[in-house]
Design a protein around this motif. Sequence first.
Motif, mmCIF file in Angstrom:
data_model
loop_
_atom_site.group_PDB
_atom_site.id
_atom_site.type_symbol
_atom_site.label_atom_id
_atom_site.label_comp_id
_atom_site.label_asym_id
_atom_site.label_seq_id
_atom_site.Cartn_x
_atom_site.Cartn_y
_atom_site.Cartn_z
ATOM 1 N N SER B 160 -1.627 1.603 -0.094
ATOM 2 C CA SER B 160 -0.983 2.569 -0.967
ATOM 3 C C SER B 160 -1.961 3.721 -1.189
ATOM 4 O O SER B 160 -3.175 3.534 -1.099
ATOM 5 C CB SER B 160 -0.613 1.919 -2.294
ATOM 6 O OG SER B 160 -1.773 1.671 -3.048
ATOM 7 N N PRO B 161 -1.455 4.914 -1.470
ATOM 8 C CA PRO B 161 -2.352 6.070 -1.604
ATOM 9 C C PRO B 161 -3.476 5.823 -2.605
ATOM 10 O O PRO B 161 -4.622 6.200 -2.366
ATOM 11 C CB PRO B 161 -1.422 7.180 -2.109
ATOM 12 C CG PRO B 161 -0.074 6.780 -1.653
ATOM 13 C CD PRO B 161 -0.052 5.284 -1.637
ATOM 14 N N ARG B 162 -3.170 5.132 -3.707
ATOM 15 C CA ARG B 162 -4.221 4.973 -4.713
ATOM 16 C C ARG B 162 -5.258 3.965 -4.249
ATOM 17 O O ARG B 162 -6.455 4.152 -4.473
ATOM 18 C CB ARG B 162 -3.578 4.628 -6.061
ATOM 19 C CG ARG B 162 -3.818 3.293 -6.640
ATOM 20 C CD ARG B 162 -3.029 3.159 -7.924
ATOM 21 N NE ARG B 162 -2.725 1.767 -8.212
ATOM 22 C CZ ARG B 162 -1.794 1.059 -7.634
ATOM 23 N NH1 ARG B 162 -1.014 1.618 -6.726
ATOM 24 N NH2 ARG B 162 -1.607 -0.198 -7.930
ATOM 25 N N ALA B 163 -4.821 2.933 -3.513
ATOM 26 C CA ALA B 163 -5.783 1.963 -2.992
ATOM 27 C C ALA B 163 -6.667 2.624 -1.938
ATOM 28 O O ALA B 163 -7.889 2.450 -1.938
ATOM 29 C CB ALA B 163 -5.048 0.767 -2.394
ATOM 30 N N ALA B 164 -6.065 3.405 -1.063
ATOM 31 C CA ALA B 164 -6.834 4.071 -0.019
ATOM 32 C C ALA B 164 -7.856 5.020 -0.636
ATOM 33 O O ALA B 164 -9.012 5.089 -0.194
ATOM 34 C CB ALA B 164 -5.888 4.852 0.895
#
Lengths: 162, 199
Positions: B160-164
């Motif tokens: 997910s964008p926030r994890a990346a």
Amino acid sequence: MRIIAALLVVAGLASAPVLAQSGTVDALRGRTPVADESRPPPLGNPENKDVRRERAYSMQPPTIPHKIDNYQVDLNVNACLGCHSRGRAPVTQAVAVSVSHYMDRDGNFLAEISPRRYFCEQCHVTQVDAKPLVGNAFLDVDEVLKRAPPPARTAAKPASHP
Amino acid sequence: MRSLLDLARRYWATISRPSRYFSLGFLVIGGFVAGVIFWGAFNTGMELTNTEAFCTGCHEMRDNVFVELRSTIHYTNRSGVRAVCPDCHVPHNWTDKVARKMQASKEVWGKVFGTIDTREKFLDHRLELARHEWARMKANNSLECRNCHGSDYMDLTRQSPRAADMHSRFLLTGERTCIDCHKGIAHRLPDMGTALRSP
């Protein structure tokens, strides 16, 4: 007016086939007899796009645009605040909790999140990409304003001079 | 003390003398076979203590931490790949494993004297126990996480964008290690207010 109300009811029934078939008021149970256990619907997969959604109305608590599976929120820890608290937000780039959430009911600002706002999921929830069960004719206030006819310009009466 | 020295001297006299009855071949081959059996038994015994059945054999683990694990992604998930207790809590490298097993003698002590034999006692000790594990994982750069989750093989575009974003800012730069952010993913957390205030 009454006709419109009746039409709305009919439309509502038509868009909720479960209700119409079972003839019961409990749409969650569906057609399952009371003595039997109903088969629960499959769990939805919460959206995890991390893109903030529009609020449906101005005071709506924002919905959560990511998964929150197994996030611990209890006496020991609030997992949401691990990113969204005032101190953590600059590091995590999450949306910081609004200052209103640090306010007690008398309007005093507290150092930590107000206990009455502690359980985030009371107001903020994840969303699944599900088809709505019933129709919804709700209009956002912006939309209402857009559709409203322009206010009639009443010619200002010339002030009557004495 | 004197008699002990005498005893040692007598034994030394016996074992330093060449064998009178057994052939060299018997002693060498027999010693080799006995060594294999001893080594195999030792390792098998140690591996027996490295199973989920062994860990959950005591109610302290079964009713507290194991119950908590069962709803997490490390126990149940879509593909059915799962971690058992020693995957995360015992080093896989042999010498480190033996060192940890020797440390675990303290846990035998705790079991015998009932240090956490009730739910209340367990909750009282939870912060301390959690701190041990956090310190261990911090010290070895979250080695047990990395045994499965290699940062070199993470496809950030599939996250997910926030994890990346978080992984590229903190994990890949080496600024933080897994356990810094992923505490409490397999068990419930202790009182984190206390945990963060007094290190």
